[in-house]
Enzyme design. Structure first.
Site, PDB file in Angstrom:
ATOM      1  N   HIS A 103      50.916  41.118  30.584  1.00 12.68           N
ATOM      2  CA  HIS A 103      50.670  39.858  31.186  1.00 12.68           C
ATOM      3  C   HIS A 103      49.940  38.863  30.387  1.00 12.68           C
ATOM      4  CE1 HIS A 103      47.274  42.557  31.888  1.00 12.68           C
ATOM      5  NE2 HIS A 103      46.523  41.441  31.817  1.00 12.68           N
ATOM      6  N   HIS A 105      47.197  35.457  30.337  1.00  5.11           N
ATOM      7  CA  HIS A 105      46.191  34.561  31.124  1.00  5.11           C
ATOM      8  C   HIS A 105      46.305  33.248  30.641  1.00  5.11           C
ATOM      9  CE1 HIS A 105      43.548  38.306  31.976  1.00  5.11           C
ATOM     10  NE2 HIS A 105      44.236  38.910  31.288  1.00  5.11           N
TER      11      HIS A 105
HETATM   12  P1  5GP Z   1      43.446  42.457  31.541  1.00  2.00           P
HETATM   13  O1  5GP Z   1      42.245  42.892  31.439  1.00  2.00           O
HETATM   14  O2  5GP Z   1      44.461  43.556  31.739  1.00  2.00           O
HETATM   15  O3  5GP Z   1      43.987  41.576  30.336  1.00  2.00           O
HETATM   16  O4  5GP Z   1      43.484  41.444  32.782  1.00  2.00           O
HETATM   17  C1  5GP Z   1      43.588  42.082  34.206  1.00  2.00           C
HETATM   18  C2  5GP Z   1      43.249  40.959  34.986  1.00  2.00           C
HETATM   19  O5  5GP Z   1      43.973  41.157  36.238  1.00  2.00           O
HETATM   20  C3  5GP Z   1      41.836  40.569  35.244  1.00  2.00           C
HETATM   21  O6  5GP Z   1      41.665  39.435  34.621  1.00  2.00           O
HETATM   22  C4  5GP Z   1      41.635  40.845  36.840  1.00  2.00           C
HETATM   23  O7  5GP Z   1      40.789  40.125  37.204  1.00  2.00           O
HETATM   24  C5  5GP Z   1      43.107  40.739  37.171  1.00  2.00           C
HETATM   25  N1  5GP Z   1      43.162  41.603  38.540  1.00  2.00           N
HETATM   26  C6  5GP Z   1      43.191  42.973  38.507  1.00  2.00           C
HETATM   27  N2  5GP Z   1      43.518  43.281  39.790  1.00  2.00           N
HETATM   28  C7  5GP Z   1      44.168  42.163  40.578  1.00  2.00           C
HETATM   29  C8  5GP Z   1      44.380  41.964  41.832  1.00  2.00           C
HETATM   30  O8  5GP Z   1      44.711  42.768  42.652  1.00  2.00           O
HETATM   31  N3  5GP Z   1      45.041  40.833  42.055  1.00  2.00           N
HETATM   32  C9  5GP Z   1      44.707  39.714  41.053  1.00  2.00           C
HETATM   33  N4  5GP Z   1      45.737  38.566  41.453  1.00  2.00           N
HETATM   34  N5  5GP Z   1      44.417  39.934  39.876  1.00  2.00           N
HETATM   35  C10 5GP Z   1      43.921  40.987  39.870  1.00  2.00           C
END
Ligand code: 5GP
Ligand code: ZN
Length: 140
Positions: A103, A105
């Site tokens: 993903h 951001h």
């Molecule tokens: P990562 O740390 O893997 O780059 O980012 C994962 C992101 O997913 C985090 O910013 C977190 O807030 C978001 N996230 C985690 N669980 C959920 C969820 O159930 N729904 C949504 N909309 N975002 C989520």
């Protein structure tokens, strides 16, 4: 039909099994609000096809994602009045990846908001810098 993983949070969210605040979707891409935003309007954009990291993606999916990032990124900036936008993508736990479905951001930024990432360091000298560049080139 996209490849999905029943145990994957984002696959479940894309399939509507878990609710999300979707902002854009097409055949390849799904974009929705991050539940714990760095700033208001923080969006996550993901390929529908399950892949854990950038390195696991089918190469053909790249163009659609980049197009969607520009489209959604522009809309995020307009809607939030942001003056800037960070596009951040974490691969593997050591880099802060919490959800193992690749993903990006999209983080709206405002001057002086204090969210600037990463302190910068420096190389000891140009020799060290050259050695690092050479190591990367020989790994290609
Ligand atoms: P990562 O740390 O893997 O780059 O980012 C994962 C992101 O997913 C985090 O910013 C977190 O807030 C978001 N996230 C985690 N669980 C959920 C969820 O159930 N729904 C949504 N909309 N975002 C989520
Ligand atoms: Zn997934």
């Amino acid at each position: 039909m996209s490849a999905h993983n029943d145990d994957c949070l984002f696959c479940r969210l894309i399939r509507g099994e878990i609710p999300s605040a979707v902002v854009y979707e097409n055949e390849q891409v799904y974009a929705f609000l991050d539940i714990n935003p760095v700033s208001r309007g923080h969006v996550l954009i993901v390929p529908r096809d399950h892949a854990e990291t950038l390195f696991d993606m089918r190469p053909g999916a790249d163009a659609a994602l980049l197009d969607a990032m520009r489209k959604v990124g522009r809309a995020v900036m307009l809607a939030t009045g942001a003056e800037g936008l960070n596009v951040v993508q974490n691969n593997y736990k050591a880099a802060g990846q919490e959800v193992p479905h690749v993903h990006w951001h999209l983080i709206p930024r405002h001057a002086g908001d204090g969210h600037s990432p990463w302190p910068h360091g420096n190389y000891a000298d140009t020799e060290e810098m050259g050695a690092v560049a050479a190591a990367i080139k020989s790994a290609l």
